[in-house]
Design an enzyme around this catalytic site. Sequence first.
Site, short mmCIF file in Angstrom:
data_model
loop_
_atom_site.label_atom_id
_atom_site.label_comp_id
_atom_site.label_asym_id
_atom_site.label_seq_id
_atom_site.Cartn_x
_atom_site.Cartn_y
_atom_site.Cartn_z
CE LYS A 35 -4.18 -1.82 2.07
NZ LYS A 35 -5.09 -1.82 3.20
CD GLU A 163 -9.27 15.86 10.99
OE1 GLU A 163 -8.07 16.10 11.15
OE2 GLU A 163 -10.06 16.67 10.45
CD GLU A 167 -15.16 8.54 5.41
OE1 GLU A 167 -15.83 7.94 4.58
OE2 GLU A 167 -14.75 8.02 6.46
CE LYS A 216 -14.67 13.03 15.76
NZ LYS A 216 -14.95 13.71 14.50
CG LEU A 262 -32.25 19.89 11.52
CD1 LEU A 262 -32.99 21.21 11.74
CD2 LEU A 262 -32.73 18.86 12.55
N GLY A 269 -24.68 6.71 8.56
CA GLY A 269 -23.75 5.57 8.54
C GLY A 269 -22.34 6.10 8.55
CB CYS A 272 -17.55 9.29 12.27
SG CYS A 272 -15.90 9.40 11.60
CE LYS A 275 -14.72 5.15 14.75
NZ LYS A 275 -14.51 6.16 15.79
NE ARG A 341 -14.67 2.86 7.36
CZ ARG A 341 -13.57 3.49 7.76
NH1 ARG A 341 -12.80 2.97 8.70
NH2 ARG A 341 -13.22 4.65 7.22
N1 LIG Z 1 -13.25 8.93 8.52
C1 LIG Z 1 -13.66 10.08 9.06
O1 LIG Z 1 -14.45 10.83 8.48
C2 LIG Z 1 -13.13 10.51 10.41
C3 LIG Z 1 -13.29 11.83 10.83
C4 LIG Z 1 -12.81 12.20 12.07
C5 LIG Z 1 -12.18 11.28 12.89
N2 LIG Z 1 -12.05 9.99 12.46
C6 LIG Z 1 -11.37 9.05 13.34
O2 LIG Z 1 -10.03 8.88 12.89
C7 LIG Z 1 -9.61 7.53 13.07
C8 LIG Z 1 -9.20 6.93 11.74
O3 LIG Z 1 -10.33 6.94 10.90
P1 LIG Z 1 -10.21 6.60 9.34
O4 LIG Z 1 -11.56 6.76 8.77
O5 LIG Z 1 -9.05 7.33 8.77
O6 LIG Z 1 -9.85 5.04 9.43
P2 LIG Z 1 -9.28 4.10 8.27
O7 LIG Z 1 -9.73 2.75 8.59
O8 LIG Z 1 -9.64 4.70 6.94
O9 LIG Z 1 -7.72 4.24 8.44
C9 LIG Z 1 -7.01 3.60 9.44
C10 LIG Z 1 -5.56 3.51 9.01
O10 LIG Z 1 -4.80 2.91 10.03
C11 LIG Z 1 -3.86 2.05 9.42
N3 LIG Z 1 -3.33 1.08 10.38
C12 LIG Z 1 -3.97 0.04 10.96
N4 LIG Z 1 -3.14 -0.65 11.75
C13 LIG Z 1 -1.94 -0.01 11.70
C14 LIG Z 1 -0.68 -0.22 12.29
N5 LIG Z 1 -0.47 -1.22 13.12
N6 LIG Z 1 0.32 0.63 11.99
C15 LIG Z 1 0.12 1.68 11.17
N7 LIG Z 1 -1.06 1.93 10.56
C16 LIG Z 1 -2.07 1.10 10.83
C17 LIG Z 1 -4.64 1.42 8.31
O11 LIG Z 1 -3.79 0.83 7.36
C18 LIG Z 1 -5.36 2.65 7.76
O12 LIG Z 1 -4.54 3.34 6.87
C19 LIG Z 1 -10.77 6.82 13.73
O13 LIG Z 1 -10.61 6.87 15.11
C20 LIG Z 1 -11.96 7.66 13.34
O14 LIG Z 1 -13.02 7.58 14.24
C21 LIG Z 1 -12.49 9.58 11.24
#
Ligand SMILES: NC(=O)c1ccc[n+]([C@@H]2O[C@H](COP(=O)([O-])OP(=O)(O)OC[C@H]3O[C@@H](n4cnc5c(N)ncnc54)[C@H](O)[C@@H]3O)[C@@H](O)[C@H]2O)c1
Length: 448
Positions: A35, A163, A167, A216, A262, A269, A272, A275, A341
């Site tokens: 990757k 954060e 998305e 958050k 609203l 879904g 975020c 969960k 998800r």
């Molecule tokens: N997606 C969103 O819109 C959003 C917004 C705000 C906050 N968040 C939060 O941010 C966090 C990440 O969300 P996401 O949507 O980016 O998740 P994601 O699943 O898209 O990304 C997770 C990343 O972690 C990596 N990873 C997993 N195990 C690892 C390891 N051992 N070493 C290094 N990298 C590793 C994966 O390869 C992946 O790139 C979550 O806690 C989520 O709640 C997400």
Amino acid sequence: MTITIIGHGYVGIVAACVFADFGNTVYVIGHTPAKLERLRGGDPLIYEPGLAEMLKRNNTAGRLTFTTEYSEALKHSSIVFICVGTPPTPGTGEADLTTVFKVSETIGQNLNPDTFTVVSCKSTVPVGTNMKVKEIIESQLSKRLSAQHAPLNAIFSVASCPEFLREGTGIHDTLNPDRIVIGAEDQTSIDMLMELHKPFPGERVVTNIPSAELIKYASNSLLATKLSFANMIALFAEKLGADAPQVLRAVGMDHRIGPKNLDVSIGYGGACFPKDVQALTATGNQCGVNVSLLNAVEQVNELSWKNYADKVKKCAPIKLSTSPCLAVWGLAFKANTDDIRFAPAVKIVTELAKSGYKLKVYDPAAMENVRKQIGDIIEYFDKQYDVVTGADALCILTEWNEFRQADLAKIKSLLKMPLIIDGRNLYDPSKMKELGFTYVSTGRKTTT
Ligand SMILES: NC(=O)c1ccc[n+]([C@@H]2O[C@H](COP(=O)([O-])OP(=O)(O)OC[C@H]3O[C@@H](n4cnc5c(N)ncnc54)[C@H](O)[C@@H]3O)[C@@H](O)[C@H]2O)c1
């Protein structure tokens, strides 16, 4: 500045590209070499508008380094952001922090003891997690350092920097935050995080670590609450002959409430809201806070997609000898993302397929992810009108722009019955009536 980002998912890779775009040097740590190679070649691995261009630009400028090696990245970095996933634990809904703690251990094993580093979770983590991260790093560092070395608080500190990007508009949101929240215990960490965020607009909220962590969860839970509230009003409207979008528009004109989040729909879904509501519920259960409000938010969200599936079953019932063929537009949990998800659309198509419907589906970005999750219980098509040909009805499940001004006359000519069941209210009911459709939408009267 030189920073490290651990994890290159929706949060990690967007943050990495945006910080690099401002001229910072950014190390991105992943754990899958193949990757990382694709990222080096300019493939962002996820669909996020504008991301591929930003990734290429910063790769070319040499500001991004993708690696599995913590030692090299941490040698140069003054700030480390943990951006790995924190999925719900099945059964309890608690945030699964296994990966956060695993990477914290590796940070402790590789942190440069000769310069000060701030380690911060951008991952959404329950209150107390950043302090646990601190303990883990401390325990690893103490194993490595001799007694003469500087005290641990001169080597590193933890901070919470949650954060808030969405998305689909991740780059825009990161560049234009409503607020930047910094939870920290010491002025040096605050100053360093403030400096990194200097080019960004938005309010600054500097607070303690538990408050930043809770901000958050409080934000996402309130956004989910607004969505479930809107969907509850949609259920009322469907029973009582009211028009939910008009009701909610008027409700949102009250400045104390505001118009955003609203919208009626088939439910929220994504990675975020579901969960995070579950995780805050689990925290409430652990610390003795009544979580009935959060439970209700989740229940209404479940009702929302089930209500849609029930409408389909009512409008296009399975007869003894025939299963209706349904065309489906949209599978992603919302427009402009390939993320499925907890997508209500995926729950709906799974439920309808199990009930015996034949489904032909189209989504501009999410089909590969859906195929991996549910396989061939539905049929995938590359073109939006191909699914409509010969179908008994069209189901709209995601609000992609390309569906908003679709050729309705063409749809009518391709469908067996002029029936559209719209979970996203993309069309004007009076126009649909004029065109001769039976138009079943959400929180509004069916027109026919
Ligand atoms: N997606 C969103 O819109 C959003 C917004 C705000 C906050 N968040 C939060 O941010 C966090 C990440 O969300 P996401 O949507 O980016 O998740 P994601 O699943 O898209 O990304 C997770 C990343 O972690 C990596 N990873 C997993 N195990 C690892 C390891 N051992 N070493 C290094 N990298 C590793 C994966 O390869 C992946 O790139 C979550 O806690 C989520 O709640 C997400």
